[in-house]
Scaffold this motif. Sequence first.
Motif, PDB file in Angstrom:
ATOM      1  N   GLY A  34      -1.314  -2.951  28.705  1.00 31.77           N
ATOM      2  CA  GLY A  34      -1.917  -3.025  27.385  1.00 31.77           C
ATOM      3  C   GLY A  34      -1.263  -4.048  26.487  1.00 31.77           C
ATOM      4  N   ALA A  35      -2.043  -4.535  25.516  1.00 33.22           N
ATOM      5  CA  ALA A  35      -1.521  -5.504  24.563  1.00 33.22           C
ATOM      6  C   ALA A  35      -0.553  -4.864  23.580  1.00 33.22           C
ATOM      7  CB  ALA A  35      -2.678  -6.154  23.807  1.00 33.22           C
ATOM      8  N   LEU A  36      -0.713  -3.571  23.315  1.00 29.43           N
ATOM      9  CA  LEU A  36       0.133  -2.847  22.366  1.00 29.43           C
ATOM     10  C   LEU A  36       0.149  -1.388  22.793  1.00 29.43           C
ATOM     11  CD1 LEU A  36       1.739  -2.669  19.694  1.00 29.43           C
ATOM     12  CD2 LEU A  36      -0.463  -2.421  18.500  1.00 29.43           C
ATOM     13  N   GLN A  37       1.346  -0.819  22.944  1.00 26.90           N
ATOM     14  CA  GLN A  37       1.436   0.549  23.447  1.00 26.90           C
ATOM     15  C   GLN A  37       1.667   1.576  22.345  1.00 26.90           C
ATOM     16  OE1 GLN A  37       4.559  -0.093  26.382  1.00 26.90           O
ATOM     17  NE2 GLN A  37       3.049  -0.430  28.006  1.00 26.90           N
ATOM     18  N   LEU A  38       2.461   1.242  21.362  1.00 25.41           N
ATOM     19  CA  LEU A  38       2.728   2.133  20.222  1.00 25.41           C
ATOM     20  C   LEU A  38       2.433   1.361  18.944  1.00 25.41           C
ATOM     21  CD1 LEU A  38       6.040   3.517  21.634  1.00 25.41           C
ATOM     22  CD2 LEU A  38       4.154   4.995  20.988  1.00 25.41           C
ATOM     23  N   ASP A  39       1.508   1.886  18.147  1.00 24.02           N
ATOM     24  CA  ASP A  39       1.003   1.125  16.998  1.00 24.02           C
ATOM     25  C   ASP A  39       1.385   1.801  15.685  1.00 24.02           C
ATOM     26  OD1 ASP A  39      -0.366  -0.499  15.289  1.00 24.02           O
ATOM     27  OD2 ASP A  39      -2.328   0.338  15.737  1.00 24.02           O
ATOM     28  N   GLY A  40       2.308   1.158  14.967  1.00 23.73           N
ATOM     29  CA  GLY A  40       2.676   1.621  13.640  1.00 23.73           C
ATOM     30  C   GLY A  40       2.314   0.611  12.578  1.00 23.73           C
ATOM     31  N   THR A  41       1.166  -0.026  12.733  1.00 24.82           N
ATOM     32  CA  THR A  41       0.728  -1.068  11.804  1.00 24.82           C
ATOM     33  C   THR A  41      -0.520  -0.629  11.048  1.00 24.82           C
ATOM     34  OG1 THR A  41      -0.850  -2.203  13.251  1.00 24.82           O
ATOM     35  CG2 THR A  41       1.478  -2.722  13.562  1.00 24.82           C
ATOM     36  N   ASN A  42      -0.896  -1.443  10.069  1.00 25.29           N
ATOM     37  CA  ASN A  42      -2.159  -1.225   9.362  1.00 25.29           C
ATOM     38  C   ASN A  42      -3.274  -2.103   9.929  1.00 25.29           C
ATOM     39  OD1 ASN A  42      -0.913  -3.543   8.424  1.00 25.29           O
ATOM     40  ND2 ASN A  42      -1.811  -3.405   6.385  1.00 25.29           N
ATOM     41  N   TYR A  43      -3.018  -2.722  11.063  1.00 23.16           N
ATOM     42  CA  TYR A  43      -4.034  -3.569  11.687  1.00 23.16           C
ATOM     43  C   TYR A  43      -4.943  -2.780  12.622  1.00 23.16           C
ATOM     44  CZ  TYR A  43      -0.958  -7.239   9.941  1.00 23.16           C
ATOM     45  OH  TYR A  43      -0.192  -8.042   9.134  1.00 23.16           O
ATOM     46  N   TYR A  44      -4.333  -1.893  13.403  1.00 25.24           N
ATOM     47  CA  TYR A  44      -5.124  -1.154  14.382  1.00 25.24           C
ATOM     48  C   TYR A  44      -5.077   0.360  14.137  1.00 25.24           C
ATOM     49  CZ  TYR A  44      -5.139  -5.585  16.841  1.00 25.24           C
ATOM     50  OH  TYR A  44      -5.301  -6.913  17.166  1.00 25.24           O
ATOM     51  N   GLY A  45      -3.877   0.895  13.968  1.00 22.77           N
ATOM     52  CA  GLY A  45      -3.778   2.348  13.892  1.00 22.77           C
ATOM     53  C   GLY A  45      -3.883   2.929  12.506  1.00 22.77           C
ATOM     54  N   ILE A  46      -3.045   2.490  11.580  1.00 26.10           N
ATOM     55  CA  ILE A  46      -2.986   3.060  10.242  1.00 26.10           C
ATOM     56  C   ILE A  46      -3.892   2.262   9.319  1.00 26.10           C
ATOM     57  CG2 ILE A  46      -1.493   3.560   8.275  1.00 26.10           C
ATOM     58  CD1 ILE A  46       0.801   3.818  10.266  1.00 26.10           C
ATOM     59  N   LYS A  47      -4.816   2.930   8.679  1.00 21.14           N
ATOM     60  CA  LYS A  47      -5.781   2.253   7.810  1.00 21.14           C
ATOM     61  C   LYS A  47      -5.482   2.559   6.348  1.00 21.14           C
ATOM     62  CE  LYS A  47      -7.971   0.697  11.362  1.00 21.14           C
ATOM     63  NZ  LYS A  47      -7.833  -0.725  11.736  1.00 21.14           N
ATOM     64  N   ARG A  48      -5.659   1.548   5.511  1.00 23.11           N
ATOM     65  CA  ARG A  48      -5.455   1.701   4.083  1.00 23.11           C
ATOM     66  C   ARG A  48      -6.779   1.953   3.371  1.00 23.11           C
ATOM     67  NH1 ARG A  48      -0.605   0.242   2.410  1.00 23.11           N
ATOM     68  NH2 ARG A  48       0.708  -1.085   3.697  1.00 23.11           N
ATOM     69  N   ASN A  49      -6.660   2.307   2.111  1.00 23.84           N
ATOM     70  CA  ASN A  49      -7.860   2.367   1.285  1.00 23.84           C
ATOM     71  C   ASN A  49      -8.436   0.962   1.112  1.00 23.84           C
ATOM     72  OD1 ASN A  49      -7.615   5.090   0.902  1.00 23.84           O
ATOM     73  ND2 ASN A  49      -6.431   4.887  -0.984  1.00 23.84           N
ATOM     74  N   SER A  50      -9.685   0.886   0.753  1.00 18.17           N
ATOM     75  CA  SER A  50     -10.340  -0.417   0.631  1.00 18.17           C
ATOM     76  C   SER A  50      -9.895  -1.170  -0.618  1.00 18.17           C
ATOM     77  CB  SER A  50     -11.857  -0.222   0.596  1.00 18.17           C
ATOM     78  OG  SER A  50     -12.218   0.622  -0.485  1.00 18.17           O
ATOM     79  N   GLN A  51      -9.276  -0.469  -1.587  1.00 22.01           N
ATOM     80  CA  GLN A  51      -8.861  -1.149  -2.812  1.00 22.01           C
ATOM     81  C   GLN A  51      -7.700  -2.095  -2.538  1.00 22.01           C
ATOM     82  OE1 GLN A  51      -6.714   1.372  -5.604  1.00 22.01           O
ATOM     83  NE2 GLN A  51      -6.685   3.004  -4.081  1.00 22.01           N
ATOM     84  N   SER A  52      -7.595  -3.115  -3.321  1.00 29.03           N
ATOM     85  CA  SER A  52      -6.527  -4.087  -3.134  1.00 29.03           C
ATOM     86  C   SER A  52      -5.223  -3.556  -3.700  1.00 29.03           C
ATOM     87  CB  SER A  52      -6.887  -5.401  -3.850  1.00 29.03           C
ATOM     88  OG  SER A  52      -7.032  -5.178  -5.243  1.00 29.03           O
ATOM     89  N   VAL A  53      -4.135  -4.081  -3.189  1.00 27.66           N
ATOM     90  CA  VAL A  53      -2.816  -3.679  -3.665  1.00 27.66           C
ATOM     91  C   VAL A  53      -2.340  -4.718  -4.661  1.00 27.66           C
ATOM     92  CG1 VAL A  53      -0.465  -3.118  -3.000  1.00 27.66           C
ATOM     93  CG2 VAL A  53      -2.363  -2.598  -1.445  1.00 27.66           C
ATOM     94  N   SER A  54      -2.371  -4.377  -5.929  1.00 33.67           N
ATOM     95  CA  SER A  54      -2.018  -5.363  -6.953  1.00 33.67           C
ATOM     96  C   SER A  54      -0.775  -4.970  -7.738  1.00 33.67           C
ATOM     97  CB  SER A  54      -3.186  -5.529  -7.935  1.00 33.67           C
ATOM     98  OG  SER A  54      -3.508  -4.293  -8.542  1.00 33.67           O
ATOM     99  N   SER A  55      -0.228  -3.801  -7.485  1.00 33.81           N
ATOM    100  CA  SER A  55       0.964  -3.382  -8.218  1.00 33.81           C
ATOM    101  C   SER A  55       1.785  -2.439  -7.365  1.00 33.81           C
ATOM    102  CB  SER A  55       0.571  -2.680  -9.523  1.00 33.81           C
ATOM    103  OG  SER A  55      -0.030  -1.430  -9.243  1.00 33.81           O
ATOM    104  N   ALA A  56       3.023  -2.262  -7.780  1.00 28.93           N
ATOM    105  CA  ALA A  56       3.898  -1.342  -7.064  1.00 28.93           C
ATOM    106  C   ALA A  56       3.389   0.087  -7.142  1.00 28.93           C
ATOM    107  CB  ALA A  56       5.312  -1.429  -7.647  1.00 28.93           C
ATOM    108  N   VAL A  57       2.794   0.456  -8.254  1.00 31.66           N
ATOM    109  CA  VAL A  57       2.261   1.814  -8.403  1.00 31.66           C
ATOM    110  C   VAL A  57       1.155   2.073  -7.394  1.00 31.66           C
ATOM    111  CG1 VAL A  57       1.063   3.405  -9.943  1.00 31.66           C
ATOM    112  CG2 VAL A  57       2.881   1.916 -10.839  1.00 31.66           C
ATOM    113  N   GLU A  58       0.257   1.089  -7.246  1.00 34.04           N
ATOM    114  CA  GLU A  58      -0.818   1.231  -6.277  1.00 34.04           C
ATOM    115  C   GLU A  58      -0.252   1.322  -4.867  1.00 34.04           C
ATOM    116  OE1 GLU A  58      -3.818  -1.699  -6.558  1.00 34.04           O
ATOM    117  OE2 GLU A  58      -4.443  -1.134  -8.567  1.00 34.04           O
ATOM    118  N   ARG A  59       0.806   0.562  -4.612  1.00 28.90           N
ATOM    119  CA  ARG A  59       1.400   0.588  -3.286  1.00 28.90           C
ATOM    120  C   ARG A  59       1.920   1.979  -2.955  1.00 28.90           C
ATOM    121  NH1 ARG A  59       3.171  -2.728   0.972  1.00 28.90           N
ATOM    122  NH2 ARG A  59       4.114  -1.300   2.453  1.00 28.90           N
ATOM    123  N   VAL A  60       2.589   2.631  -3.907  1.00 26.23           N
ATOM    124  CA  VAL A  60       3.109   3.977  -3.681  1.00 26.23           C
ATOM    125  C   VAL A  60       1.961   4.946  -3.456  1.00 26.23           C
ATOM    126  CG1 VAL A  60       4.374   5.888  -4.707  1.00 26.23           C
ATOM    127  CG2 VAL A  60       5.232   3.552  -4.948  1.00 26.23           C
TER     128      VAL A  60
END
Length: 346
Positions: free
Chosen positions: A146-172
């Motif tokens: 496989g190309a990737l065996q354990l996925d701890g990224t927001n590219y394939y496994g972990i998905k974020r909300n659709s809103q953009s991250v524009s501040s530290a508060v939003e990031r938290v």
Amino acid sequence: LIHQKKKFQTFDLTRRNQSFDKRQTNKQTIYIITMMKVSSFSFLLFLKITMTAMSQLVFAPVTAVRQPTCIYTIQQLIAMEDSSDYNSLREYTFCSNTLNKVADLNYSNKFFLRAGESMPIPLRSNLHIKCGDDGKRSNNCVIRGGALQLDGTNYYGIKRNSQSVSSAVERVDLDLDGSTIENVVIEGFIFEQSAKISVWANQRGDITFKDCEWRDITNAYAPFYFDYFYPQQRQYSLDVNFDSCEFHSNTYPGGGAYPAMIVGTGEQNRITLERNIFRDNDYTKNNAKNSVLIESAGPLSMKRNCFNDNNVGLAHAASYYNKNTKNDDDTVAIISDKNYVNTTSV
């Protein structure tokens, strides 16, 4: 007289026949009664023996027995994780002697699943998975290819909300929706023949590998890639711990300026290795003179590890962490204590 005699004889014969029939009937009655007596006696004897035997038995109290359960495939894990609450601890046990093949990426960098293949293992907060009931490598749970065996990224496994991250508060706030990988424990798995990356994580949290094995990785430029980066909140980090694991028979395919097996790209990535074995790894292929096994731009702690018969160009471990950056703690660049090194090329 003759008639009377014949009549008498006939009557006498009839009487004798009746007497014989009566005797036969009496015999049959006696036989039946005798058999009934014998049967009753046998039944009573059987009942007495049975009751005596049962009176000597010791009955254990009835208790509920928890049946062991395990899963066979990564796809089963993914299906259960899709409906899970990541704020709660989830523990999964893979059945012993299982083989899971991971899919490769196509030209569009999307996973292409062939028959019998699965997606990578998704790393999410509060996830504990182990091989067998005791989480030991000897239980033989193999993750292959496989190309990737354990996925701890927001590219394939972990998905974020659709809103953009524009501040530290939003990031938290976004970290609360499942985009962290805190309290992740992987126990007793064998990872082999990864085509690109075995473990990739770029989210804050902590991952611990216990008694795992990585072997026969010959095409991956960086089998372990940890690149969490969020300078606006330096108090957060990605902490990766390898405890009692083994890395062997892995080969660098060539290319790249400073190749390494385990890579931490920034100061917010902290790598700890304790009681691990690195043996028979070759990172000098194609004259890779600047190769190392472990490269970290963040804090690196190494205790009681064994490096045996590895070919490396520069060193077994290298840290480029600058203590004088904006971190306010007293973290040092590298801690090395009681490590054993025996190498054929360094």
